[in-house]
Scaffold this active site. Structure first.
Site, PDB file in Angstrom:
ATOM      1  N   ARG B  55      60.984  54.702 -37.695  1.00 41.93           N
ATOM      2  CA  ARG B  55      59.867  53.809 -38.008  1.00 41.93           C
ATOM      3  C   ARG B  55      59.935  52.478 -37.259  1.00 41.93           C
ATOM      4  O   ARG B  55      58.939  52.016 -36.735  1.00 41.93           O
ATOM      5  CB  ARG B  55      59.714  53.591 -39.515  1.00 41.93           C
ATOM      6  N   THR B  56      61.111  51.877 -37.186  1.00 45.20           N
ATOM      7  CA  THR B  56      61.198  50.597 -36.486  1.00 45.20           C
ATOM      8  C   THR B  56      60.965  50.784 -34.987  1.00 45.20           C
ATOM      9  O   THR B  56      60.250  50.016 -34.349  1.00 45.20           O
ATOM     10  CB  THR B  56      62.563  49.931 -36.739  1.00 45.20           C
ATOM     11  N   LYS B  83      78.907  59.282 -24.016  1.00 43.22           N
ATOM     12  CA  LYS B  83      79.997  59.659 -23.110  1.00 43.22           C
ATOM     13  C   LYS B  83      81.031  58.551 -23.001  1.00 43.22           C
ATOM     14  O   LYS B  83      81.936  58.611 -22.175  1.00 43.22           O
ATOM     15  CB  LYS B  83      79.431  59.964 -21.716  1.00 43.22           C
ATOM     16  N   ARG B 105      68.915  47.900 -31.692  1.00 44.89           N
ATOM     17  CA  ARG B 105      69.462  48.204 -33.014  1.00 44.89           C
ATOM     18  C   ARG B 105      70.864  48.731 -32.812  1.00 44.89           C
ATOM     19  O   ARG B 105      71.103  49.592 -31.957  1.00 44.89           O
ATOM     20  CB  ARG B 105      68.614  49.233 -33.739  1.00 44.89           C
ATOM     21  N   HIS B 133      67.809  41.676 -39.825  1.00 39.16           N
ATOM     22  CA  HIS B 133      66.703  42.488 -39.332  1.00 39.16           C
ATOM     23  C   HIS B 133      65.483  41.566 -39.341  1.00 39.16           C
ATOM     24  O   HIS B 133      64.610  41.670 -40.192  1.00 39.16           O
ATOM     25  CB  HIS B 133      66.509  43.688 -40.263  1.00 39.16           C
TER      26      HIS B 133
END
Lengths: 206, 307
Positions: B55-56, B83, B105, B133
């Site tokens: 959603r974000t 990796k 994020r 946030h």
């Protein structure tokens, strides 16, 4: 929101200001422009007035008031902020956004008259035309300005001009309206001798 | 606004209000028949997500695309990060690709701050660990202002897993900056150690706080972060701290129920409450796009100089 002082070149730049239009002059000019609008649009049929913020908005309202006084018709009045459509956004810091308020009934098939205080490079009007397209497809778009100071950079002309005012690029034109600035008047600000460099960015009035 | 949006703790009241006012203008764009602006044409926004968040990420993507920016989604899974590439190497890669903004994020608190020292573009924190946030808090404040007309003077109650919640932290700083008074309600085990130094009231009794609240914000119980026994059973948590229909009835008439999503219906919020007229859950999603458009415009819309 830009404060009135921040967007007023007379207070931003040092220089010599001379008044070129008084409050009475502006009243007479607005009245004449209202008559011209009525004449050219057959009594204001399907006209929508959209002011370009900041000072185009009170001008649009004044034109509507004069039209009402003369002909008794109420023209829808709104505002259209062209900021996000400008081509010079990257040339300076972030510009604050202004209100866009399209009147009920929209602009589709209408005669939209854009109203601004000063016509200079024409870039604001170009951006406003793009902004307008996002809201619909008017039958005709016309332009009304209180002051045309010349120096066009794009093929744009006004349909209704309050006052043609030849200026130098180094000068700036400050329109003051009582709704925003407390009093009416149009000033030309010339840079002081030796300060010509300060006018390197003449900037079109918002 | 400065070159980045990393937290609401250091966001001034003036800057926060500029974001909210700009978001208000952006919301009007959604009313136009053409919902796309050319403003950020030619700019590149990279969504750099080290944690799953549909959603974000989607919200930022929609916001950037409405402003005509190019969007690159860079998720950790299936990329060089899995990796073993370090954050710094990833940052340098993005830098070389010419990213004008990086929306980041990360599961580690503070990662966007580090990133901001490595890249030339703007960094937007889209959630870092249990820290902040900021765009969520801005959209919450925006939602309150649209519904109730103001944020200043509101009594806001934040309920639930405050310990792990970056949404709670960002909201506490932003809402108090904007003049709201905030109360946090949670079991003692789900409050952080330093909560006494926060500018908030602390309560353990939801029923006592609800009648005085203009806004109640329910937080999700984050199962993925529940590494210890924070409460005996979900049922007990739900009974003491869940917003059921009876509890919601004790709220003032005008009060809003907010939730940052995703909701666990029946756990922290009852279905009937989540779907009621006072719930702003769906509005919050729409407002999120407007607020993120505002943030991207303010960071990328000019020459980069502070005006």
């Amino acid at each position: 929101m830009a404060s009135a002082a921040a967007s007023d070149p007379a207070s931003r730049r040092p220089g010599i200001a001379r008044t070129v239009l008084s409050a009475d002059d502006i009243t007479r000019i607005v009245s004449r422009m209202a008559h011209q609008i009525l004449e050219k649009t057959s009594g204001g049929a399907s006209v929508v007035l959209l002011g370009v913020p900041t000072r185009g908005v009170p001008l649009a309202h004044r034109l509507a008031q004069r039209v009402h006084a003369v002909e008794g018709v109420d023209l829808p009045v709104g505002s259209l902020d062209p900021t996000m459509y400008r081509d010079d956004l990257r040339l300076r810091g972030v510009r604050p956004l202004e209100v866009t308020e399209i009147p009920d009934g929209g602009v589709d098939g209408r005669v939209v008259i854009l109203v601004d205080d000063v016509l200079y490079s024409g870039r604001t009007v170009r951006a406003a035309l793009d902004a307008l397209a996002a809201y619909g497809r008017p039958r005709t778009v016309q332009l009304a300005v209180l002051v045309d100071r010349g120096h066009r950079e794009l093929p744009i002309r006004a349909d209704y001009v309050g006052k043609n005012m030849p200026t130098s690029r180094r000068e700036s034109v400050a329109v003051r309206l009582r709704e925003i600035d407390g009093a009416d008047g149009v000033l030309i600000v010339s840079p002081e001798a030796g300060l010509t460099g300060a006018a390197a960015d003449p900037g079109e009035l918002p | 606004m400065k070159g980045h949006l990393l937290s609401t703790e250091d966001l001034s009241r003036d800057d926060a209000l500029v974001v909210l006012d700009t978001a208000e203008r952006m919301a009007r764009v959604a009313e136009a028949s053409v919902r796309k602006l050319p403003t950020l044409r030619g700019r590149t926004v990279v969504n750099l997500f080290f944690e799953d968040s549909t959603r974000t990420r989607t919200s930022f993507e929609v916001a950037a695309k409405r402003l005509s920016a190019d969007v690159i989604n860079f998720s950790a899974r299936g990329s060089s990060v899995s990796k073993g590439e370090s954050l710094k190497d990833t940052a340098q890669t993005l830098e070389a690709m010419g990213a004008d903004a990086v929306v980041c994020r990360h599961p580690a608190s503070g990662a966007p701050h580090r990133l901001a020292t490595w890249v030339r573009g703007s960094v937007v924190n889209a959630g870092d660990g249990t820290h902040e946030h900021p765009t969520q808090a801005l959209l919450d404040a925006f939602t309150m202002r649209r519904r109730l007309g103001r944020v200043d003077g509101l009594a806001v109650t934040i309920v639930g897993d405050v310990l792990h919640s970056r949404v709670a932290r960002s909201n506490v700083w932003l809402l108090t900056t904007l003049g709201a008074s905030v109360t946090v309600v949670a079991p003692p085990t789900l409050l952080p150690l330093g909560v006494s130094s926060w500018p908030v009231e602390v309560s353990y009794d939801l029923d006592a706080v609800l009648p005085k609240s203009d806004v109640v914000m329910m937080l999700r119980v984050q199962r993925e972060r529940m590494s210890a026994a924070f409460f005996p059973t979900e049922r007990e948590y739900s009974r003491r701290y869940g917003l059921d229909v009876d509890r919601a009835a004790t709220l003032p008439e005008h009060a809003l129920v907010m939730h940052p999503g995703p909701m666990v219906r029946g756990m922290e919020i009852a279905s009937a409450v989540a779907d009621s007229a006072r719930s702003t859950v769906v509005e919050q999603v729409a407002n999120g796009v407007s607020v993120r458009m505002a943030v991207l415009y303010l960071l990328l819309g000019g020459s980069g100089e502070v005006s």
